[in-house]
Write an enzyme that holds these catalytic residues in place. Structure first.
Site, PDB file in Angstrom:
ATOM      1  N   GLU A 213      -7.737   5.469   6.463  1.00  0.00           N
ATOM      2  CA  GLU A 213      -6.334   5.671   6.096  1.00  0.00           C
ATOM      3  C   GLU A 213      -5.928   5.895   4.914  1.00  0.00           C
ATOM      4  OE1 GLU A 213      -4.240   1.318   6.684  1.00  0.00           O
ATOM      5  OE2 GLU A 213      -2.416   2.476   6.685  1.00  0.00           O
TER       6      GLU A 213
ATOM      7  N   LYS B  33      -5.403   7.533   9.984  1.00  0.00           N
ATOM      8  CA  LYS B  33      -4.172   6.395  10.303  1.00  0.00           C
ATOM      9  C   LYS B  33      -3.414   6.855   8.897  1.00  0.00           C
ATOM     10  CE  LYS B  33      -2.389   1.673   9.551  1.00  0.00           C
ATOM     11  NZ  LYS B  33      -2.569   0.175  10.557  1.00  0.00           N
TER      12      LYS B  33
HETATM   13  P1  13P Z   1       2.544  -0.794   8.116  1.00  0.00           P
HETATM   14  O1  13P Z   1       2.403  -0.154   9.851  1.00  0.00           O
HETATM   15  O2  13P Z   1       3.516  -2.103   8.039  1.00  0.00           O
HETATM   16  O3  13P Z   1       2.848  -0.048   7.132  1.00  0.00           O
HETATM   17  O4  13P Z   1       0.767  -1.264   9.001  1.00  0.00           O
HETATM   18  C1  13P Z   1       0.329  -0.588   8.693  1.00  0.00           C
HETATM   19  C2  13P Z   1      -0.755  -1.323   8.173  1.00  0.00           C
HETATM   20  O5  13P Z   1      -2.184  -1.171   8.219  1.00  0.00           O
HETATM   21  C3  13P Z   1      -0.684  -0.388   6.397  1.00  0.00           C
HETATM   22  O6  13P Z   1      -2.287  -0.975   6.112  1.00  0.00           O
END
Ligand code: 13P
Length: 340
Positions: free
Chosen positions: A177, A219
Protein backbone atom coordinates in the site's frame (compact mmCIF):
# COMPACT_ATOMS: atom_id res chain seq x y z
CA UNK A 1 2.96 -23.03 1.44
CA UNK A 2 3.52 -23.20 -2.27
CA UNK A 3 3.56 -20.53 -4.91
CA UNK A 4 0.25 -21.98 -6.16
CA UNK A 5 -1.36 -21.35 -2.78
CA UNK A 6 -0.17 -17.73 -2.73
CA UNK A 7 -1.64 -17.23 -6.19
CA UNK A 8 -4.95 -18.82 -5.19
CA UNK A 9 -5.31 -16.64 -2.09
CA UNK A 10 -4.47 -13.48 -4.04
CA UNK A 11 -7.04 -14.38 -6.67
CA UNK A 12 -9.72 -15.11 -4.07
CA UNK A 13 -9.07 -11.71 -2.43
CA UNK A 14 -10.14 -9.94 -5.62
CA UNK A 15 -12.90 -12.31 -6.76
CA UNK A 16 -15.44 -10.54 -9.04
CA UNK A 17 -17.88 -8.37 -7.07
CA UNK A 18 -15.96 -8.71 -3.82
CA UNK A 19 -13.51 -6.50 -1.94
CA UNK A 20 -11.63 -6.26 1.32
CA UNK A 21 -12.80 -4.79 4.61
CA UNK A 22 -10.00 -2.79 6.23
CA UNK A 23 -10.72 -2.96 9.98
CA UNK A 24 -7.11 -2.68 11.14
CA UNK A 25 -7.13 0.75 12.75
CA UNK A 26 -4.36 1.19 15.31
CA UNK A 27 -5.44 2.14 18.85
CA UNK A 28 -4.86 5.90 18.27
CA UNK A 29 -6.81 5.90 14.97
CA UNK A 30 -9.67 3.80 16.30
CA UNK A 31 -9.67 5.92 19.46
CA UNK A 32 -9.97 9.12 17.45
CA UNK A 33 -12.99 7.78 15.53
CA UNK A 34 -14.65 6.44 18.70
CA UNK A 35 -14.05 9.71 20.53
CA UNK A 36 -15.73 11.74 17.77
CA UNK A 37 -18.87 9.63 18.34
CA UNK A 38 -18.65 9.61 22.13
CA UNK A 39 -17.73 5.91 22.28
CA UNK A 40 -15.37 4.94 25.15
CA UNK A 41 -11.85 4.13 23.88
CA UNK A 42 -11.51 0.74 25.56
CA UNK A 43 -10.47 -2.75 24.54
CA UNK A 44 -13.99 -4.02 25.34
CA UNK A 45 -15.55 -1.45 23.00
CA UNK A 46 -13.13 -2.30 20.19
CA UNK A 47 -13.99 -5.97 20.64
CA UNK A 48 -17.75 -5.31 20.66
CA UNK A 49 -17.49 -3.03 17.63
CA UNK A 50 -15.44 -5.46 15.56
CA UNK A 51 -17.71 -8.33 16.66
CA UNK A 52 -20.62 -6.31 15.27
CA UNK A 53 -18.81 -5.82 11.95
CA UNK A 54 -17.79 -9.42 11.27
CA UNK A 55 -21.04 -11.06 12.43
CA UNK A 56 -23.02 -9.14 9.81
CA UNK A 57 -25.05 -11.78 8.01
CA UNK A 58 -24.33 -11.97 4.29
CA UNK A 59 -21.09 -9.97 4.55
CA UNK A 60 -19.11 -12.63 2.68
CA UNK A 61 -21.31 -12.08 -0.40
CA UNK A 62 -19.34 -8.87 -0.95
CA UNK A 63 -16.29 -9.14 1.31
CA UNK A 64 -13.50 -11.57 0.46
CA UNK A 65 -11.11 -10.72 3.28
CA UNK A 66 -10.80 -8.61 6.43
CA UNK A 67 -7.63 -6.86 7.58
CA UNK A 68 -7.26 -7.17 11.35
CA UNK A 69 -5.13 -5.27 13.85
CA UNK A 70 -2.76 -7.18 16.15
CA UNK A 71 -5.15 -6.86 19.11
CA UNK A 72 -8.07 -8.29 17.09
CA UNK A 73 -6.25 -11.31 15.67
CA UNK A 74 -5.47 -12.32 19.27
CA UNK A 75 -9.01 -11.54 20.48
CA UNK A 76 -12.21 -13.55 20.50
CA UNK A 77 -15.70 -12.53 19.52
CA UNK A 78 -18.11 -11.87 22.39
CA UNK A 79 -19.09 -15.57 22.23
CA UNK A 80 -15.48 -16.72 22.70
CA UNK A 81 -14.66 -17.68 19.07
CA UNK A 82 -11.27 -16.36 17.93
CA UNK A 83 -11.70 -13.67 15.24
CA UNK A 84 -9.58 -15.42 12.57
CA UNK A 85 -11.42 -18.72 13.13
CA UNK A 86 -14.83 -17.06 12.86
CA UNK A 87 -13.85 -15.25 9.67
CA UNK A 88 -12.45 -18.27 7.85
CA UNK A 89 -15.42 -20.42 8.88
CA UNK A 90 -17.69 -17.74 7.45
CA UNK A 91 -16.05 -17.39 4.06
CA UNK A 92 -13.83 -14.38 4.77
CA UNK A 93 -10.03 -14.65 4.56
CA UNK A 94 -8.32 -13.26 7.68
CA UNK A 95 -5.55 -10.72 7.08
CA UNK A 96 -3.26 -8.72 9.34
CA UNK A 97 -1.70 -5.26 9.36
CA UNK A 98 1.99 -5.82 10.10
CA UNK A 99 3.60 -2.39 9.79
CA UNK A 100 4.44 -0.40 12.91
CA UNK A 101 3.11 2.87 11.54
CA UNK A 102 4.52 5.86 9.66
CA UNK A 103 7.21 7.76 11.57
CA UNK A 104 9.05 11.02 10.80
CA UNK A 105 11.70 10.51 8.10
CA UNK A 106 15.05 11.74 9.44
CA UNK A 107 16.15 15.01 7.86
CA UNK A 108 12.91 15.46 5.92
CA UNK A 109 10.34 17.72 7.53
CA UNK A 110 6.71 16.69 6.98
CA UNK A 111 7.64 13.34 5.47
CA UNK A 112 7.27 9.84 6.85
CA UNK A 113 8.72 6.39 6.52
CA UNK A 114 6.90 3.28 7.64
CA UNK A 115 8.69 1.14 10.21
CA UNK A 116 8.27 -2.46 11.34
CA UNK A 117 10.82 -4.63 9.50
CA UNK A 118 12.72 -5.61 12.68
CA UNK A 119 11.49 -8.99 13.87
CA UNK A 120 8.95 -9.14 11.05
CA UNK A 121 9.84 -12.71 9.97
CA UNK A 122 9.00 -14.02 13.46
CA UNK A 123 5.77 -12.03 13.65
CA UNK A 124 4.65 -13.23 10.21
CA UNK A 125 5.16 -16.85 11.22
CA UNK A 126 3.10 -16.25 14.36
CA UNK A 127 0.34 -14.56 12.36
CA UNK A 128 0.29 -17.46 9.90
CA UNK A 129 -0.21 -19.86 12.82
CA UNK A 130 -3.05 -17.66 14.06
CA UNK A 131 -4.73 -18.04 10.64
CA UNK A 132 -3.66 -14.94 8.69
CA UNK A 133 -3.32 -15.60 4.96
CA UNK A 134 -2.61 -12.06 3.83
CA UNK A 135 -0.94 -9.00 5.31
CA UNK A 136 -0.84 -5.24 4.81
CA UNK A 137 1.87 -2.59 5.00
CA UNK A 138 1.00 1.07 4.42
CA UNK A 139 3.48 3.69 3.23
CA UNK A 140 2.46 7.34 3.38
CA UNK A 141 3.48 9.88 0.73
CA UNK A 142 2.56 13.52 1.31
CA UNK A 143 2.21 16.06 -1.50
CA UNK A 144 3.44 19.58 -0.67
CA UNK A 145 5.48 22.43 -2.13
CA UNK A 146 8.77 20.56 -2.40
CA UNK A 147 7.65 17.10 -1.42
CA UNK A 148 7.64 14.17 -1.81
CA UNK A 149 11.41 13.94 -1.80
CA UNK A 150 13.29 11.19 -3.59
CA UNK A 151 14.45 10.01 -0.15
CA UNK A 152 10.85 9.48 0.98
CA UNK A 153 9.77 7.62 -2.17
CA UNK A 154 12.87 5.39 -2.10
CA UNK A 155 12.85 4.57 1.60
CA UNK A 156 9.17 3.64 1.56
CA UNK A 157 9.40 1.60 -1.64
CA UNK A 158 12.36 -0.33 -0.25
CA UNK A 159 10.53 -1.12 3.00
CA UNK A 160 7.41 -2.20 1.09
CA UNK A 161 9.49 -4.60 -1.00
CA UNK A 162 11.33 -6.08 2.01
CA UNK A 163 7.99 -6.55 3.76
CA UNK A 164 6.36 -8.12 0.68
CA UNK A 165 9.10 -10.70 0.21
CA UNK A 166 9.09 -11.63 3.91
CA UNK A 167 5.31 -12.12 3.73
CA UNK A 168 5.54 -14.40 0.72
CA UNK A 169 8.30 -16.38 2.42
CA UNK A 170 5.86 -16.96 5.32
CA UNK A 171 3.10 -18.10 2.93
CA UNK A 172 1.20 -14.83 3.33
CA UNK A 173 -0.02 -12.67 0.43
CA UNK A 174 1.24 -9.09 0.87
CA UNK A 175 -1.01 -6.10 0.26
CA UNK A 176 1.43 -3.41 -0.84
CA UNK A 177 0.00 0.00 0.00
CA UNK A 178 1.82 3.12 -1.20
CA UNK A 179 -0.74 5.77 -0.18
CA UNK A 180 -0.43 9.23 -1.68
CA UNK A 181 -2.45 11.41 0.68
CA UNK A 182 -5.40 13.47 -0.59
CA UNK A 183 -4.59 16.23 1.93
CA UNK A 184 -3.69 19.52 0.28
CA UNK A 185 -4.60 21.88 -2.52
CA UNK A 186 -2.83 20.02 -5.33
CA UNK A 187 -4.33 19.43 -8.77
CA UNK A 188 -5.18 16.04 -10.23
CA UNK A 189 -2.20 16.47 -12.58
CA UNK A 190 0.14 16.71 -9.58
CA UNK A 191 -1.60 13.72 -7.99
CA UNK A 192 -0.99 11.75 -11.19
CA UNK A 193 2.70 12.69 -11.27
CA UNK A 194 3.35 11.69 -7.64
CA UNK A 195 1.17 8.56 -7.69
CA UNK A 196 2.79 7.26 -10.87
CA UNK A 197 6.28 7.90 -9.46
CA UNK A 198 5.46 6.18 -6.14
CA UNK A 199 3.98 3.14 -7.88
CA UNK A 200 6.76 2.88 -10.47
CA UNK A 201 9.54 3.02 -7.86
CA UNK A 202 7.64 0.61 -5.61
CA UNK A 203 7.46 -1.98 -8.42
CA UNK A 204 11.17 -1.47 -9.17
CA UNK A 205 11.96 -2.37 -5.55
CA UNK A 206 9.48 -5.25 -5.55
CA UNK A 207 11.28 -6.70 -8.56
CA UNK A 208 14.70 -6.09 -7.00
CA UNK A 209 13.64 -8.16 -3.97
CA UNK A 210 12.22 -10.93 -6.17
CA UNK A 211 8.61 -10.49 -5.08
CA UNK A 212 6.24 -12.81 -6.94
CA UNK A 213 3.89 -10.55 -8.90
CA UNK A 214 1.18 -13.25 -9.07
CA UNK A 215 1.20 -13.53 -5.28
CA UNK A 216 0.59 -9.92 -4.22
CA UNK A 217 -2.14 -7.28 -4.22
CA UNK A 218 -1.56 -3.55 -4.76
CA UNK A 219 -3.55 -1.17 -2.56
CA UNK A 220 -3.18 2.27 -4.13
CA UNK A 221 -4.77 5.63 -3.61
CA UNK A 222 -6.73 7.03 -6.55
CA UNK A 223 -5.41 9.79 -8.79
CA UNK A 224 -7.56 12.59 -7.42
CA UNK A 225 -7.49 16.34 -6.72
CA UNK A 226 -6.38 17.42 -3.23
CA UNK A 227 -9.31 17.74 -0.79
CA UNK A 228 -8.67 21.49 -0.46
CA UNK A 229 -8.05 22.18 -4.17
CA UNK A 230 -9.95 25.18 -5.56
CA UNK A 231 -11.49 23.03 -8.27
CA UNK A 232 -11.73 19.28 -8.16
CA UNK A 233 -11.71 16.82 -11.05
CA UNK A 234 -14.99 15.01 -11.74
CA UNK A 235 -15.71 11.30 -11.32
CA UNK A 236 -15.01 10.39 -14.95
CA UNK A 237 -11.61 12.15 -14.89
CA UNK A 238 -10.56 10.51 -11.60
CA UNK A 239 -11.50 7.12 -13.03
CA UNK A 240 -9.68 7.68 -16.32
CA UNK A 241 -6.50 9.11 -14.77
CA UNK A 242 -6.35 6.42 -12.08
CA UNK A 243 -6.66 3.61 -14.61
CA UNK A 244 -4.12 5.30 -16.92
CA UNK A 245 -1.66 5.52 -14.03
CA UNK A 246 -2.14 1.85 -13.09
CA UNK A 247 -1.79 0.71 -16.72
CA UNK A 248 1.55 2.53 -16.79
CA UNK A 249 2.91 1.02 -13.59
CA UNK A 250 1.31 -2.30 -12.61
CA UNK A 251 2.38 -5.53 -14.37
CA UNK A 252 -0.52 -7.47 -15.92
CA UNK A 253 0.51 -10.52 -13.87
CA UNK A 254 -0.51 -8.83 -10.59
CA UNK A 255 -3.87 -10.49 -9.84
CA UNK A 256 -5.53 -7.56 -8.21
CA UNK A 257 -5.66 -3.95 -7.16
CA UNK A 258 -7.80 -2.92 -4.19
CA UNK A 259 -8.15 0.80 -3.47
CA UNK A 260 -8.10 2.56 -0.13
CA UNK A 261 -10.78 5.23 0.35
CA UNK A 262 -8.43 7.80 1.91
CA UNK A 263 -11.05 10.22 3.21
CA UNK A 264 -13.36 10.23 0.17
CA UNK A 265 -17.06 10.29 0.97
CA UNK A 266 -18.87 6.96 0.81
CA UNK A 267 -20.55 7.93 -2.44
CA UNK A 268 -17.35 9.24 -4.06
CA UNK A 269 -15.43 6.09 -3.20
CA UNK A 270 -18.10 3.88 -4.79
CA UNK A 271 -18.69 6.15 -7.80
CA UNK A 272 -15.00 6.36 -8.66
CA UNK A 273 -14.51 2.60 -8.56
CA UNK A 274 -17.69 2.08 -10.54
CA UNK A 275 -16.61 4.55 -13.22
CA UNK A 276 -13.28 2.75 -13.68
CA UNK A 277 -15.23 -0.31 -14.76
CA UNK A 278 -17.22 1.71 -17.30
CA UNK A 279 -14.38 3.29 -19.27
CA UNK A 280 -14.54 0.65 -21.98
CA UNK A 281 -10.99 -0.42 -21.11
CA UNK A 282 -10.13 -4.08 -20.79
CA UNK A 283 -8.41 -4.28 -17.39
CA UNK A 284 -5.73 -6.95 -16.93
CA UNK A 285 -6.16 -7.22 -13.14
CA UNK A 286 -9.07 -7.47 -10.73
CA UNK A 287 -9.98 -3.93 -9.65
CA UNK A 288 -11.82 -3.58 -6.37
CA UNK A 289 -11.93 -1.92 -2.94
CA UNK A 290 -10.13 -2.34 0.35
CA UNK A 291 -11.93 0.43 2.16
CA UNK A 292 -11.78 1.35 5.83
CA UNK A 293 -13.74 4.53 6.36
CA UNK A 294 -15.95 4.23 3.24
CA UNK A 295 -17.22 0.87 4.52
CA UNK A 296 -17.26 1.50 8.25
CA UNK A 297 -18.00 5.13 8.99
CA UNK A 298 -21.79 5.06 8.55
CA UNK A 299 -22.03 1.77 10.40
CA UNK A 300 -19.88 2.95 13.32
CA UNK A 301 -22.08 6.06 13.57
CA UNK A 302 -25.25 3.95 13.62
CA UNK A 303 -23.76 1.68 16.29
CA UNK A 304 -22.54 4.47 18.58
CA UNK A 305 -21.26 2.02 21.19
CA UNK A 306 -24.74 0.72 22.06
CA UNK A 307 -25.52 -2.99 21.75
CA UNK A 308 -29.16 -2.08 21.06
CA UNK A 309 -28.00 -0.66 17.70
CA UNK A 310 -26.14 -3.73 16.45
CA UNK A 311 -28.65 -4.86 13.86
CA UNK A 312 -29.19 -1.30 12.53
CA UNK A 313 -25.42 -0.85 12.22
CA UNK A 314 -25.04 -4.20 10.46
CA UNK A 315 -27.70 -3.22 7.96
CA UNK A 316 -25.73 -0.08 7.14
CA UNK A 317 -22.46 -2.02 6.79
CA UNK A 318 -24.08 -4.59 4.50
CA UNK A 319 -25.52 -1.80 2.35
CA UNK A 320 -22.06 -0.20 1.95
CA UNK A 321 -20.47 -3.57 1.21
CA UNK A 322 -23.15 -4.37 -1.37
CA UNK A 323 -22.76 -0.97 -3.06
CA UNK A 324 -19.00 -1.36 -3.29
CA UNK A 325 -19.38 -4.94 -4.50
CA UNK A 326 -21.59 -3.57 -7.29
CA UNK A 327 -19.09 -0.79 -8.01
CA UNK A 328 -16.40 -3.45 -8.44
CA UNK A 329 -18.56 -4.83 -11.26
CA UNK A 330 -19.47 -1.43 -12.71
CA UNK A 331 -23.10 -1.83 -11.58
CA UNK A 332 -23.30 0.81 -8.83
CA UNK A 333 -25.78 3.65 -8.85
CA UNK A 334 -25.66 6.35 -6.17
CA UNK A 335 -29.37 7.05 -6.71
CA UNK A 336 -30.26 3.40 -6.24
CA UNK A 337 -28.21 3.34 -3.02
CA UNK A 338 -30.00 6.40 -1.68
CA UNK A 339 -33.37 4.85 -2.51
CA UNK A 340 -32.36 1.69 -0.64
P1 13P B 1 -9.35 4.06 4.30
O1 13P B 1 -10.21 3.38 3.26
O2 13P B 1 -10.14 4.64 5.44
O3 13P B 1 -8.39 5.02 3.67
O4 13P B 1 -8.49 2.93 4.99
C1 13P B 1 -7.91 1.95 4.22
C2 13P B 1 -6.66 1.50 4.84
O5 13P B 1 -6.50 0.33 5.12
C3 13P B 1 -5.59 2.47 5.08
O6 13P B 1 -4.40 1.81 5.40
Amino acid sequence: MSVEELKQIAKAMVAPGKGILAMDESHPTCGKRFKALGIPETEEMRQAYRDMLVTTEGLSDYISGAILFDETIHQTLLDGTPFPKYLSENGIIPGIKVDAGAHPLAGHDDEKVTEGLDGLRTRLNEYYDLGARFSKWRAVITIGDDIPSWACIEANAHALARYAKLSQEAGIVPIVEPEVLMDGTHSIERSYEVTELAQRITFQHLRNQGVLMEGMILKPSMVISGVSASSRADVETVARETVRCLMNTVPATVPGIAFLSGGQSDEEASSHLNAMHNLGIDLPWGLTFSYGRALQHASMTAWGGDSANVSAAQKVLLQRARSNGKAALGDYSADAEKAA
